[in-house]
Write an enzyme that holds these catalytic residues in place. Structure first.
Site, PDB file in Angstrom:
ATOM      1  N   ARG A  14      -9.174   1.782   9.115  1.00 47.34           N
ATOM      2  CA  ARG A  14      -8.750   0.427   9.475  1.00 47.34           C
ATOM      3  C   ARG A  14      -9.890  -0.382  10.073  1.00 47.34           C
ATOM      4  NH1 ARG A  14      -3.108   0.894   8.734  1.00 47.34           N
ATOM      5  NH2 ARG A  14      -1.944  -0.628   9.931  1.00 47.34           N
ATOM      6  N   ARG A  40      11.914  -6.671   5.562  1.00 45.26           N
ATOM      7  CA  ARG A  40      12.035  -5.225   5.370  1.00 45.26           C
ATOM      8  C   ARG A  40      13.086  -4.625   6.316  1.00 45.26           C
ATOM      9  NH1 ARG A  40       6.042  -3.001   4.548  1.00 45.26           N
ATOM     10  NH2 ARG A  40       5.943  -2.909   6.807  1.00 45.26           N
ATOM     11  N   ARG A  76      -0.498  -8.362  13.471  1.00 44.24           N
ATOM     12  CA  ARG A  76      -1.022  -7.335  12.562  1.00 44.24           C
ATOM     13  C   ARG A  76      -1.931  -7.969  11.520  1.00 44.24           C
ATOM     14  NH1 ARG A  76       4.230  -4.534  10.488  1.00 44.24           N
ATOM     15  NH2 ARG A  76       2.834  -3.189   9.319  1.00 44.24           N
ATOM     16  N   LYS A  90       0.840  -1.216   0.000  1.00 46.58           N
ATOM     17  CA  LYS A  90       0.000   0.000   0.000  1.00 46.58           C
ATOM     18  C   LYS A  90       0.871   1.261   0.000  1.00 46.58           C
ATOM     19  CE  LYS A  90      -2.318  -0.659   3.811  1.00 46.58           C
ATOM     20  NZ  LYS A  90      -1.738  -1.934   4.245  1.00 46.58           N
ATOM     21  N   ARG A 126      12.058  -2.516  11.745  1.00 45.12           N
ATOM     22  CA  ARG A 126      11.034  -1.871  12.584  1.00 45.12           C
ATOM     23  C   ARG A 126      10.550  -2.896  13.590  1.00 45.12           C
ATOM     24  NH1 ARG A 126       6.624   0.585   8.533  1.00 45.12           N
ATOM     25  NH2 ARG A 126       5.227  -0.535   9.896  1.00 45.12           N
TER      26      ARG A 126
END
Ligand code: AMP
Length: 223
Positions: A88, A127, A171, A13, A160
């Site tokens: 969300r 990531r 998540r 996204k 992160r």
């Protein structure tokens, strides 16, 4: 054009909303980025949000709705915006509809990018971000030319906290439970376009561009 990009964490996204923003010359608004900035600046809001973000849970609706309400009143949003990571849940979607209605505006299209969960976990867990300039890399799909250091500024690359595999799974669970019902919400309002998010960045970009063009066509019989 007022757009929403929906989809699970790791589906791209962020990347795609930035590309749309450039192509249509409208700002990209990411609640995740706004919250991370508040965390960095250690504001009261940021300190509260941090606790939820590190666990992969949703931050309180009041906080994110307030952030969006202020941001979309900025002058650069008069021609439209692309929302990334907001809404969300259905409560946030209702709050968004109400605030836009109050300003004589509405959502034009919600694009939902979809991909298989194992691919999402692989994408997120690999990531890495630069601890200094924020540039983004991926150990598998976009490695830094300098290994564990940022190829732009040489600072250390870090993961992160909420990209760790255990948090990613939470998540994804939160996504299935709270955010996935939003696809139905926008479908019922005739605003949803679904796009498969498993190809290259360029392929997905083309699919989204086509979906937006189709959405802009008048329905048959009304041209
Ligand atoms: P993102 O970068 O969009 O994946 O967001 C990172 C984290 O910020 C999420 O896991 C949530 O903890 C929080 N967050 C971002 N957007 C929202 C939102 N619209 N509502 C609640 N929490 C959010």
């Amino acid at each position: 054009m007022n757009l929403i990009l929906l989809g699970p964490p790791g589906v791209g996204k962020g990347t795609q909303s930035k590309l749309i923003s450039k192509r249509l010359a409208i700002p990209q608004i990411s609640t995740g980025d706004l919250l991370r900035e508040a965390v960095r600046q250690k504001t009261k809001l940021g300190l509260e949000a941090k606790l939820y973000m590190e666990r992969g849970e949703l931050v309180r609706d009041g906080i994110v709705v307030g952030l969006i309400e202020r941001r979309i009143q900025d002058p650069d949003c008069t021609k439209g915006f692309v929302l990334d990571g907001f809404p969300r849940n259905v409560e946030q979607a209702d709050a968004l509809a109400t605030m836009l209605r109050g300003a004589g505006r509405r959502i034009d299209t919600a694009v939902c990018i979809e991909a298989a969960e194992d691919l999402l976990v692989r994408r997120i867990a690999g990531r890495r971000v630069c601890s200094s300039c924020g540039s983004e890399f991926h150990v598998e799909f976009r490695p830094s030319a300098k290994g564990k250091l940022c190829e732009r500024c040489g600072a250390e690359l870090v993961q992160r906290k909420d990209d760790r595999e255990d948090v990613v799974k939470e998540r994804l669970r939160v996504y299935r439970e709270s955010t996935q019902p939003l696809a139905r919400y926008y479908e019922e309002r005739g605003l949803l376009r679904r796009v498969k998010g498993e190809g290259t960045i360029e392929e997905i970009e083309r699919l989204i561009a086509r979906a937006l063009e189709e959405a802009a066509q008048p329905p048959p019989g009304r041209s």
